[in-house]
Design an enzyme around this catalytic site. Structure first.
Site, PDB file in Angstrom:
ATOM      1  N   TYR A  18       0.985  -1.107  -0.199  1.00  0.00           N
ATOM      2  CA  TYR A  18       0.095   0.211  -0.509  1.00  0.00           C
ATOM      3  C   TYR A  18       0.716   1.547  -0.335  1.00  0.00           C
ATOM      4  O   TYR A  18       0.594   2.699   0.364  1.00  0.00           O
ATOM      5  CB  TYR A  18      -0.889   0.273   1.536  1.00  0.00           C
ATOM      6  CG  TYR A  18      -1.749  -0.781   1.690  1.00  0.00           C
ATOM      7  CD1 TYR A  18      -2.777  -1.430   0.464  1.00  0.00           C
ATOM      8  CD2 TYR A  18      -1.462  -2.295   1.974  1.00  0.00           C
ATOM      9  CE1 TYR A  18      -3.128  -2.760   0.854  1.00  0.00           C
ATOM     10  CE2 TYR A  18      -2.284  -3.368   2.134  1.00  0.00           C
ATOM     11  CZ  TYR A  18      -3.141  -3.745   0.892  1.00  0.00           C
ATOM     12  OH  TYR A  18      -4.581  -5.193   1.059  1.00  0.00           O
ATOM     13  N   TYR A 146     -12.235  -8.460   4.057  1.00  0.00           N
ATOM     14  CA  TYR A 146     -11.151  -8.679   3.367  1.00  0.00           C
ATOM     15  C   TYR A 146     -11.014 -10.032   2.949  1.00  0.00           C
ATOM     16  O   TYR A 146     -10.504 -11.033   3.404  1.00  0.00           O
ATOM     17  CB  TYR A 146     -10.253  -8.057   4.325  1.00  0.00           C
ATOM     18  CG  TYR A 146      -8.889  -7.973   3.233  1.00  0.00           C
ATOM     19  CD1 TYR A 146      -7.862  -7.462   2.698  1.00  0.00           C
ATOM     20  CD2 TYR A 146      -7.589  -9.108   3.654  1.00  0.00           C
ATOM     21  CE1 TYR A 146      -7.493  -6.995   1.575  1.00  0.00           C
ATOM     22  CE2 TYR A 146      -6.901  -9.155   2.994  1.00  0.00           C
ATOM     23  CZ  TYR A 146      -6.108  -7.974   1.478  1.00  0.00           C
ATOM     24  OH  TYR A 146      -5.028  -8.239   1.029  1.00  0.00           O
ATOM     25  N   ASP A 248     -13.461 -18.123   3.715  1.00  0.00           N
ATOM     26  CA  ASP A 248     -12.177 -17.981   3.754  1.00  0.00           C
ATOM     27  C   ASP A 248     -11.394 -17.750   5.190  1.00  0.00           C
ATOM     28  O   ASP A 248     -11.343 -17.380   5.786  1.00  0.00           O
ATOM     29  CB  ASP A 248     -11.835 -16.058   2.794  1.00  0.00           C
ATOM     30  CG  ASP A 248     -10.739 -15.343   3.070  1.00  0.00           C
ATOM     31  OD1 ASP A 248      -9.167 -15.880   3.280  1.00  0.00           O
ATOM     32  OD2 ASP A 248     -10.438 -14.358   2.032  1.00  0.00           O
ATOM     33  N   LYS A 277      -2.322 -18.321   4.261  1.00  0.00           N
ATOM     34  CA  LYS A 277      -0.754 -17.586   5.400  1.00  0.00           C
ATOM     35  C   LYS A 277       0.441 -17.959   6.159  1.00  0.00           C
ATOM     36  O   LYS A 277       1.096 -19.290   5.670  1.00  0.00           O
ATOM     37  CB  LYS A 277      -1.338 -16.604   6.139  1.00  0.00           C
ATOM     38  CG  LYS A 277      -2.267 -15.573   5.294  1.00  0.00           C
ATOM     39  CD  LYS A 277      -2.342 -13.909   6.567  1.00  0.00           C
ATOM     40  CE  LYS A 277      -2.670 -13.162   5.839  1.00  0.00           C
ATOM     41  NZ  LYS A 277      -3.868 -12.452   4.835  1.00  0.00           N
TER      42      LYS A 277
HETATM   43  C1  LIG Z   1      -4.063 -11.963   3.802  1.00  0.00           C
HETATM   44  C2  LIG Z   1      -5.720 -12.754   3.329  1.00  0.00           C
HETATM   45  C3  LIG Z   1      -6.012 -13.022   2.213  1.00  0.00           C
HETATM   46  C4  LIG Z   1      -5.005 -12.721   0.427  1.00  0.00           C
HETATM   47  O1  LIG Z   1      -3.825 -13.343   1.122  1.00  0.00           O
HETATM   48  P1  LIG Z   1      -2.428 -12.728   0.141  1.00  0.00           P
HETATM   49  O2  LIG Z   1      -1.532 -14.291   0.733  1.00  0.00           O
HETATM   50  O3  LIG Z   1      -2.015 -11.784   0.931  1.00  0.00           O
HETATM   51  O4  LIG Z   1      -2.577 -12.791  -0.969  1.00  0.00           O
HETATM   52  C5  LIG Z   1      -7.453 -13.190   1.805  1.00  0.00           C
HETATM   53  N1  LIG Z   1      -8.256 -13.282   2.626  1.00  0.00           N
HETATM   54  C6  LIG Z   1      -8.186 -13.009   4.017  1.00  0.00           C
HETATM   55  C7  LIG Z   1      -8.924 -13.128   4.954  1.00  0.00           C
HETATM   56  C8  LIG Z   1      -6.566 -12.341   4.410  1.00  0.00           C
HETATM   57  O5  LIG Z   1      -6.149 -12.644   5.812  1.00  0.00           O
END
Ligand SMILES: *Cc1c(COP(=O)(O)O)cnc(C)c1O
Length: 437
Positions: A18, A146, A248, A277
Site C-alpha cells: 500500500y 477482506y 476464507d 498465510k
Molecule cells: C491475507 C488475506 C488474504 C490475501 O492473501 P495474500 O496471500 O496476501 O494474497 C485473503 N483473505 C484473507 C482473509 C486474508 O487475511
C-alpha cells in the site's frame, strides 16, 4: 551491504504494501529473525507481535522447518505441475483433506491467498455454469471483510476499506449486506441478522453463485469478531437457497482462533475453503482452495472440461514440503492449550487500556488481541513507541492489534502488552495535541 545503502535503494526503487514514493514512513531494515525475535540492522531486538501477518506461527528459523526446506532443496526446488506431480504436493493434499471438514476432498494449490480466492470464485461460477445456470455468477458478502488484493477478491472486500468508488467499472459489482453483529451482542441480534440474510438470499437466489465470508474473525477489514452461530446459520441459509458457501480461512486457519479452523467452532463445512498465510509456517508463499467431490465433478463435466486455472509455480515443492512439516509441528505442539492462554494473558494485560479515554474497545479471541481507538492511529508515533518498548506491530486505521507466534513465552507476551499500550498512548497523545492546537 550496509543498512544505510539498503534504505537508500529501498527508498528509491522498492514498493512496499500500500506504499507510494516517497514513503511516509521509511521501513526499518531487518538483519535476521529467530524464534519470535526480529533483529534490526542496528542490533535492536523486537518481539514479533504480527507473526509476519498471521503467517509465522512457529516463529522464525524453526529447526524442523529449516531442515525440511534444506532437504527438499536437495531434491528439487521446483518442477512444473502440468503433467507432473511429487510427494510434497500429494502429502500436503492428504494432510489438508484429513484435517479440514469431511466433504472437502479436492485441493487446488495456489501461490498466494488472493489467488486462492480467485480460484474459489472461479470454482463457484464454473460450477453453476456447468449446471446450466450461467446467471448464478454474483457473490454476496457482508461488509467489513477482506479477501485479498487482486480484482475478484477486491470486489468482495469492504466497499469503503476497498475504495470501491475508485474502482467503479473495473471490479465486479457484488452484493453487500451489513457487517455481522459483534460476537458479544448475542442471540437476538444474530437472529434478526440471519432473518435479513434469509430475505436477501431468497430474493437473489437466481443470480447468486456463492456467499463468501471470513468465518468468526474479519481480519484486515477491521479486526471484528462475530459468533460461530452466525456461520452455522449462514450454512443453513445457503443450503436453503441453493447458494454455495465460500469460507476464507486464510487468516483464521491453523489454530489462530482457538479451533483448528474457525468453521470448526460452528461445526459446519463450507463448499469451498481458502487457506494460506500460516500454511507454510510463514516460510514461503503458498495457499490452497479446497472443495467437495461434487463441485469438482460438476466443473469437470462442464464446457471447460476442468478448472480454468494453472499458476506457473503451482504446488511448489519447497513450499509444499515446508507446509507438511509446519502442519506436523503444529500437531505435535500444545497449541490447543497455548492459544487460549496467549489470549488470556493479552486480555488481562490490555484490560487497563479500557479505562483510557480514546480507547473504544479492547478485545481478544484465540491468539488475537485488538485495541480499537476512537480515531486513526498515528502510525509513526505508535510504531516508534512500540519499537521503543521492544515490540513490532503494524497498526492500521484505528486499530493496534497483535497475533503473535504460538511459541511466544509469557515474558515476551508482557512485551506485547507493554508495546501495544505504549503505541496506544503515543497515538492518543498526538490526537490530544492536535485537538489542543
Ligand atoms: C491475507 C488475506 C488474504 C490475501 O492473501 P495474500 O496471500 O496476501 O494474497 C485473503 N483473505 C484473507 C482473509 C486474508 O487475511
Amino acid at each position: 551491504m550496509d543498512s544505510v545503502t539498503i534504505a537508500e535503494i529501498d527508498a528509491e526503487h522498492v514498493w512496499h504494501p500500500y506504499g507510494g514514493f516517497p514513503s511516509t514512513t521509511g521501513p526499518r531494515v531487518v538483519r535476521e529473525c529467530e524464534g519470535v525475535t526480529i533483529t534490526l540492522a542496528d542490533g535492536t531486538e523486537l518481539v514479533d507481535g504480527m507473526s509476519s501477518w498471521w503467517a509465522a506461527v512457529h516463529g522464525y528459523r524453526h529447526p524442523r522447518l529449516d531442515a525440511a526446506l534444506a532437504e527438499q532443496a536437495g531434491k528439487m526446488s521446483h518442477v512444473m505441475f502440468g503433467g507432473l506431480t511429487h510427494q510434497p504436493a500429494a502429502q500436503l493434499a492428504a494432510k489438508l483433506v484429513a484435517m479440514t471438514p469431511e466433504p472437502l476432498r479436492k485441493v487446488f494449490f495456489a501461490d498466494s491467498g488472493s489467488v486462492s480466492v480467485e480460484v474459489a470464485v472461479k470454482m463457484a461460477v464454473q460450477y453453476w455454469r456447468s449446471l446450466g445456470r450461467p446467471d448464478k455468477r454474483t457473490l454476496l458478502t457482508w461488509r467489513g471483510g477482506y479477501h485479498g488484493d487482486t480484482f475478484a477478491p477486491m470486489s468482495v472486500c469492504d466497499p469503503e476499506g476497498g475504495m470501491h468508488a475508485m474502482w467503479r467499472g473495473v471490479i465486479a459489482d457484488q452484493v453487500f449486506v451489513p457487517a455481522p453483529p459483534d460476537a458479544r451482542e448475542g442471540g437476538a441480534v444474530d437472529q434478526a441478522y440471519l432473518a435479513m440474510l434469509d430475505a436477501e438470499l431468497e430474493a437473489r437466489r437466481d443470480h447468486l453463485a456463492a456467499v463468501i465470508v471470513e468465518p468468526v474473525v474479519q481480519g484486515a477489514g477491521g479486526m471484528r469478531f462475530h459468533s460461530p452461530e452466525l456461520i452455522a446459520g449462514l450454512r443453513r441459509l445457503c443450503d436453503r437457497h441453493d447458494v454455495l458457501l465460500i469460507c476464507d480461512e486464510i487468516a483464521t486457519g491453523f489454530g489462530r482462533t482457538g479451533t483448528l479452523f474457525a468453521v470448526d467452532a460452528a461445526e459446519v463445512s463450507p463448499d469451498i475453503m481458502c487457506l494460506g498465510k500460516a500454511l507454510t509456517g510463514g516460510y514461503l508463499t503458498l495457499a490452497a482452495t479446497l472443495t467437495t467431490d461434487r463441485i469438482a465433478e460438476v466443473i469437470s463435466r462442464g464446457e471447460a472440461g476442468g478448472l480454468a486455472h494453472g499458476p506457473t509455480f503451482m504446488a511448489n515443492p519447497l513450499a509444499c514440503a515446508v507446509a507438511c512439516t509446519s502442519l506436523d509441528v503444529l500437531a505435535d505442539s500444545a497449541w490447543r492449550s497455548r492459544v487460549p492462554e496467549i489470549g488470556r494473558r493479552l486480555a488481562d494485560g490490555l484490560a487497563p487500556l479500557r479505562r483510557v479515554s480514546g480507547v473504544v474497545d479492547v478485545r481478544t479471541l484465540g491468539a488475537i488481541a485488538v485495541v480499537e481507538l476512537d480515531g486513526p492511529v498515528d502510525m509513526v508515533a505508535a510504531t516508534d513507541a512500540a519499537v521503543a518498548a521492544g515490540l513490532w506491530v503494524r497498526p492500521f486505521r484505528n486499530l493496534i492489534y497483535a497475533m503473535p507466534p504460538f511459541i511466544i513465552d509469557d515474558r515476551q507476551l508482557d512485551v506485547v502488552v507493554a508495546g501495544m499500550s505504549a503505541a496506544a498512548h503515543a497515538s492518543l497523545a498526538t490526537a490530544t495535541r492536535e485537538l489542543a492546537s
